[in-house]
Design a protein around this motif. Structure first.
Motif, short mmCIF file in Angstrom:
data_model
loop_
_atom_site.label_atom_id
_atom_site.label_comp_id
_atom_site.label_asym_id
_atom_site.label_seq_id
_atom_site.Cartn_x
_atom_site.Cartn_y
_atom_site.Cartn_z
N LEU A 38 0.83 -1.20 0.00
CA LEU A 38 0.00 0.00 0.00
C LEU A 38 0.87 1.26 0.00
O LEU A 38 0.62 2.20 -0.76
CB LEU A 38 -0.93 0.00 1.21
N ARG A 39 1.89 1.28 0.81
CA ARG A 39 2.82 2.42 0.87
C ARG A 39 3.45 2.66 -0.51
O ARG A 39 3.49 3.79 -1.00
CB ARG A 39 3.92 2.17 1.90
N GLU A 40 3.95 1.59 -1.11
CA GLU A 40 4.57 1.71 -2.43
C GLU A 40 3.55 2.13 -3.48
O GLU A 40 3.88 2.87 -4.41
CB GLU A 40 5.25 0.40 -2.81
N GLY A 41 2.32 1.68 -3.33
CA GLY A 41 1.26 2.06 -4.26
C GLY A 41 0.97 3.55 -4.22
O GLY A 41 0.76 4.18 -5.26
N VAL A 42 0.95 4.12 -3.02
CA VAL A 42 0.74 5.57 -2.88
C VAL A 42 1.88 6.31 -3.58
O VAL A 42 1.65 7.26 -4.35
CB VAL A 42 0.63 5.99 -1.40
N GLU A 43 3.10 5.87 -3.34
CA GLU A 43 4.26 6.52 -3.96
C GLU A 43 4.23 6.38 -5.48
O GLU A 43 4.59 7.30 -6.21
CB GLU A 43 5.56 5.93 -3.40
N ALA A 126 -6.11 -3.17 2.37
CA ALA A 126 -5.07 -4.19 2.37
C ALA A 126 -5.59 -5.39 3.15
O ALA A 126 -6.64 -5.32 3.79
CB ALA A 126 -3.79 -3.64 3.02
N LYS A 127 -4.87 -6.47 3.10
CA LYS A 127 -5.31 -7.70 3.75
C LYS A 127 -5.60 -7.48 5.23
O LYS A 127 -6.59 -7.97 5.76
CB LYS A 127 -4.23 -8.78 3.58
N GLU A 128 -4.77 -6.72 5.90
CA GLU A 128 -4.89 -6.52 7.35
C GLU A 128 -5.45 -5.15 7.74
O GLU A 128 -5.70 -4.91 8.91
CB GLU A 128 -3.52 -6.69 8.01
#
Length: 145
Positions: A38-43, A126-128
């Motif tokens: 998710l973090r990498e997706g935002v970037e 995300a999954k969690e």
């Protein structure tokens, strides 16, 4: 990062969050349990790296990872607004129901209201992790995504 991803790319877990190329996104509450995809997706969508709590300029949006044991949610939401641009959004990311650190919907709504924010939507990101989109009063009035 030179190229930005298509914000509508459904294979990117951050595509549902409404970020746009060029936005500055401040990340708060990072820990070893945060979702790296998710973090990498935002970037990838914004074309910029996430900035952390030491960032002292205006951000277009905030991603706040928060777990039950992280302390007072209202305080965290007030702090998240410190460098948020007028009309900016906060994505509150909390562990899903049944996961360690889960924060209940009533607590999120109460904290958001006390912090002067409007709860506009909730999504599975995300999954969690679940995401709650919180708007500042100016963002809620303008309908900005």
């Amino acid at each position: 990062m030179s190229a930005t991803a298509d914000p509508a790319d459904k294979s990117n877990p951050a595509s549902r969050l409404g970020f746009e190329p060029g936005q500055i996104v401040q990340e708060l509450g990072y820990d070893e349990d945060t979702d790296q995809d998710l973090r990498e997706g935002v970037e990838e969508i914004t074309g910029t790296e996430l900035v952390d709590e030491d960032y002292d300029d205006v951000a277009d949006a905030v991603v706040l990872w928060h777990r039950e044991e992280d302390g007072d949610l209202t305080d965290a939401l007030v702090d998240a607004q410190e460098y948020l641009a007028d009309g900016g959004l906060i994505w509150l990311l909390t562990p899903k129901t049944g996961r360690d650190g889960h924060v209940g919907a009533a607590e999120i709504n109460d904290a958001a209201q006390t912090a002067g924010l409007s709860h506009t939507s909730s999504v599975s990101v995300a999954k969690e992790w679940a995401g709650t989109r919180l708007a500042t009063p100016k963002a809620a009035k303008s309908g900005r995504r």
